[in-house]
Design a protein around this motif. Structure first.
Motif, PDB file in Angstrom:
ATOM      1  N   ASN A 115      36.132  23.407  38.699  1.00 53.85           N
ATOM      2  CA  ASN A 115      34.814  23.639  38.113  1.00 53.85           C
ATOM      3  C   ASN A 115      34.290  25.003  38.561  1.00 53.85           C
ATOM      4  O   ASN A 115      34.270  25.295  39.775  1.00 53.85           O
ATOM      5  CB  ASN A 115      33.858  22.531  38.567  1.00 53.85           C
ATOM      6  N   ASP A 116      33.855  25.809  37.612  1.00 52.93           N
ATOM      7  CA  ASP A 116      33.125  27.074  37.860  1.00 52.93           C
ATOM      8  C   ASP A 116      33.893  28.216  38.516  1.00 52.93           C
ATOM      9  O   ASP A 116      33.690  29.367  38.155  1.00 52.93           O
ATOM     10  CB  ASP A 116      31.905  26.854  38.790  1.00 52.93           C
ATOM     11  N   ILE A 125      33.692  25.200  32.744  1.00 49.08           N
ATOM     12  CA  ILE A 125      32.497  26.024  32.945  1.00 49.08           C
ATOM     13  C   ILE A 125      31.319  25.476  32.142  1.00 49.08           C
ATOM     14  O   ILE A 125      31.490  24.800  31.129  1.00 49.08           O
ATOM     15  CB  ILE A 125      32.746  27.501  32.554  1.00 49.08           C
ATOM     16  N   GLU A 131      25.758  28.246  31.946  1.00 46.61           N
ATOM     17  CA  GLU A 131      25.188  29.266  32.838  1.00 46.61           C
ATOM     18  C   GLU A 131      26.288  30.089  33.506  1.00 46.61           C
ATOM     19  O   GLU A 131      26.006  31.034  34.224  1.00 46.61           O
ATOM     20  CB  GLU A 131      24.265  28.612  33.879  1.00 46.61           C
TER      21      GLU A 131
HETATM   22 MG    MG Z   1      29.061  25.452  35.980  1.00 49.59          MG
END
Ligand code: MG
Ligand code: TZP
Length: 222
Positions: A78-79, A94, A97
């Motif tokens: 994640n991210d 993702i 943001e």
């Molecule tokens: Mg995220």
């Protein structure tokens, strides 16, 4: 259907997401038990109070990735695109943001999986154009696992996206349990993503088994 899309649709069926803040005991053990219970995909989401960073985060990521490798379960980060690339994860997830999916896709390459959280038709159209492989839709039901969650969408968001003509793999997220997972599938999802219904369960393996049964019964009514 493309081989990659078909593999993603299969993997989305029971998508377990967690990081150390979601676990009351060793995350490695929780993941092993969830795998025994039949999860089909795992996302490492190290977020929230007490989340690890730096070397400790990477160490846990590597340990969880190893568990996934041994069980042939794809491992998504994640991210954190840098971490995903460093450890050669199978993909990334993702949100709106984060960096645009087009940039992420360029960085990680065509073969890796890119998932994007979307809440509106416009966000979905953009994500698809940018090269997303699947979309996460939610929160379907109220959740206490994400502080900044958007408003609850219900299963209507999945129906709405299918009626709009989106054929991209879709997974529902937010407040999904073995009691409501079938409804998420019946609305047209390819799978369900859960944090607390597995990580917060007294019996992790059994929780995954029950979710799996609910997903399959929902599939039969699609
Ligand atoms: Mg995220
Ligand atoms: N995104 C939308 S809801 C949510 C995320 C990450 C949290 C899902 O957690 P739970 O415990 O399955 O409701």
């Amino acid at each position: 259907m493309q081989e990659k899309t078909s593999a993603i649709k299969d993997a989305l069926k029971l998508y377990f997401i967690m990081g150390s803040p979601n676990c009351h005991r060793d995350p490695v053990n929780i993941l092993e038990e969830a795998i025994r219970g039949g999860i089909s995909l795992f996302q490492f989401r190290e977020k929230g109070q007490g989340a690890l960073s730096g070397t400790q985060k990477k160490k846990l990521a590597t340990a969880l990735q190893q568990v996934c490798k041994e069980a042939n379960i794809p491992f998504i980060v994640n991210d954190d695109i840098d971490l995903a690339m460093e450890i050669d994860a199978d993909g990334v997830h993702i949100g709106q943001e984060d960096e645009a999916a087009s940039i992420v896709r360029k960085r990680i390459g065509a073969d890796k999986w890119v998932g994007v959280s979307a809440h509106t038709i416009e966000e979905a159209e953009r994500a698809i154009k940018d090269g997303a492989d699947y979309l996460g839709l939610g929160p379907i039901y109220p959740t206490s696992s994400k502080d900044d969650a958007e408003s609850v969408k219900g299963t209507a968001i999945i129906r709405q996206f299918r009626e709009h003509g989106f054929s991209i793999p879709l997974v529902g997220i937010g407040g999904i349990t073995s009691t409501n997972a079938a409804a998420v599938m019946e609305a047209g999802a390819d799978g369900v993503s859960v944090i607390s219904a597995i990580s917060g369960s007294e019996d992790v393996e059994d929780a995954a088994i029950r979710l799996n049964q609910a997903v399959h019964s929902g599939c039969a009514n699609q």
